[in-house]
Each structure stands twice: as structure tokens, then as C-alpha cells.
Design a protein around this motif. Structure first.
Motif, PDB file in Angstrom:
ATOM      1  N   ALA A  23       0.835  -1.208   0.000  1.00  0.00           N
ATOM      2  CA  ALA A  23       0.000   0.000   0.000  1.00  0.00           C
ATOM      3  C   ALA A  23       0.866   1.253   0.000  1.00  0.00           C
ATOM      4  CB  ALA A  23      -0.924  -0.001   1.217  1.00  0.00           C
ATOM      5  N   THR A  62      -2.016  -5.350  -3.032  1.00  0.00           N
ATOM      6  CA  THR A  62      -2.545  -4.953  -1.726  1.00  0.00           C
ATOM      7  C   THR A  62      -3.950  -5.521  -1.519  1.00  0.00           C
ATOM      8  OG1 THR A  62      -1.285  -2.887  -1.770  1.00  0.00           O
ATOM      9  CG2 THR A  62      -3.127  -3.000  -0.238  1.00  0.00           C
ATOM     10  N   ILE A 110      -3.930   4.101  -0.514  1.00  0.00           N
ATOM     11  CA  ILE A 110      -4.147   3.807  -1.934  1.00  0.00           C
ATOM     12  C   ILE A 110      -5.035   4.870  -2.580  1.00  0.00           C
ATOM     13  CG2 ILE A 110      -5.344   2.221  -3.498  1.00  0.00           C
ATOM     14  CD1 ILE A 110      -4.296  -0.070  -1.840  1.00  0.00           C
TER      15      ILE A 110
END
Length: 210
Positions: A23, A62, A110
Motif C-alpha cells: 500500500a 494490496t 491507496i
């Protein structure tokens, strides 16, 4: 052999660390401009801009890591062969609370490019100047290193500090900024210097005929 609880805790820690790492990697190219505003380390932007082409891969990884982590956490557990571990309280590293916190943190990173502008002071266009009376000039700057909307906001925040700038339009996907300015108050080189001070680099600058 280590206790099952210790093995599970280690696996959870590894999964969480992996998810956070991917991330951070996915968002670093977009967070770096904000870090320069806070810490002034402008050189770090160009250091992380190479990550941008790999961002979709980091985002996908992720999502996979955290989907797997939640599957492991929510799936029905097998009955223990003995009662030796029954009733043992889970540690914080094994808890849903920690996984929830880390999941929210990871996806907040993100999604950072979509709300990055909230962290930048909204640049103000010059007031009280009309294009008909200002005798303005216009220049187009090609800029390397911009990777997201946060980069655009960072560049604009610097351009607006240059006295004599009338208006501007910056696009990270086109890698350009078009700036109109009063030639009696500033120069194309001064604007380029302001852009370069962000850590991004002006690779070309061209005057445009009005």
C-alpha cells in the motif's frame, strides 16, 4: 514445535506487513509531494516518480493480500485435536481489530490521489487583472515527475506565489502547465524556477504568441 497460536500470530504479522508495504509503495509517488510541503525535502519527489508505472500492480497486490487476510480471519476454524489451546485469548496481533485498522489505513493510502487536494492550500487566481489590459504573456512548461492530481496541486501552489501570474492550467497526465502572466512583473524563468522548487523539473519552456 512452536505453539499454534505463535505460528498464527507470525503469519498474521507477515500478512499485515506485506499489505502495508504494498500500500505504501502504491501511494508513495503521490504522497511524496505532500511530504515535501511538510518537510521541504524536494529532491525526494524525483526519487519516487519511477514507482508510478507499477502503481496498478501494487494496488492489485494490496487488495489480494488483505482479501486473503480477511478470508483467513473469517473462515470457519477447524476443531482442535486437543483441548490444550481451547479458551486461549487471542493476542492483539491476531485480532480483527488490528486487521481492521490496518486495512483502513492501507486503503486510505491507496486512495490518497483522490483526496490529496484537501491537504494543499487552494491557490488563488490573480484578482483585478483583465487579459485585455494586462499586456499578458503566455508560456507553456513541460514538466517531468508529475504522477497524480496531488502533483498538479503542488505545482499550482508554487506558481500562484509568483507575483504577476494571471492564471494557469496544469495537467499531470499531459505533463504541462500553461501560464499567463504580466511580463512587466515577472519572467518565464522566474516561473520555471518556482516550478523547479517543487522538486519536479521543467524540461522545456516555450513562449506562446497571444
Amino acid at each position: 514445535m512452536p505453539p499454534r497460536s505463535m505460528i498464527t500470530s507470525t503469519k498474521n504479522s507477515t500478512t499485515i506487513i506485506t499489505g502495508l508495504t504494498t500500500a505504501i509503495a502504491a501511494s508513495l509517488c503521490c504522497i511524496a509531494p505532500l511530504l515535501t510541503v511538510v518537510g521541504g525535502a524536494t529532491g525526494m519527489i524525483s526519487s519516487f516518480s519511477w514507482i508510478e508505472p507499477f502503481r496498478p500492480h501494487f494496488v492489485g497486490l494490496t487488495i489480494f493480500v488483505f482479501a486473503f487476510a480477511w478470508y483467513q480471519k473469517l473462515r470457519p476454524q477447524k476443531q482442535a485435536d486437543c483441548a490444550c489451546e481451547v479458551g486461549n485469548k487471542q493476542s492483539f496481533l491476531q485480532s480483527k481489530t488490528l486487521l481492521s485498522i490496518v486495512t483502513v489505513l492501507a486503503f486510505a493510502m491507496i486512495l490518497f490521489p483522490y483526496y490529496a487536494e484537501a491537504f494543499y492550500k487552494k491557490p488563488q487566481q490573480a484578482q483585478g487583472i483583465t487579459l485585455e489590459t494586462a499586456g499578458y504573456k503566455q508560456a507553456v512548461f513541460t514538466i517531468s515527475g508529475m504522477t497524480c492530481e496531488g502533483c498538479t496541486d503542488h505545482v499550482n501552489s508554487k506558481i500562484t506565489t509568483v507575483k504577476g501570474v494571471i492564471n494557469y492550467q496544469t495537467s499531470y497526465d499531459k505533463a504541462i502547465s500553461t501560464v499567463k502572466f504580466d511580463g512587466s512583473k515577472t519572467t518565464i524563468d522566474s516561473i520555471a524556477a518556482a516550478i523547479n522548487s517543487t522538486g519536479y523539473r521543467v524540461v522545456s519552456q516555450t513562449m506562446v504568441k497571444n
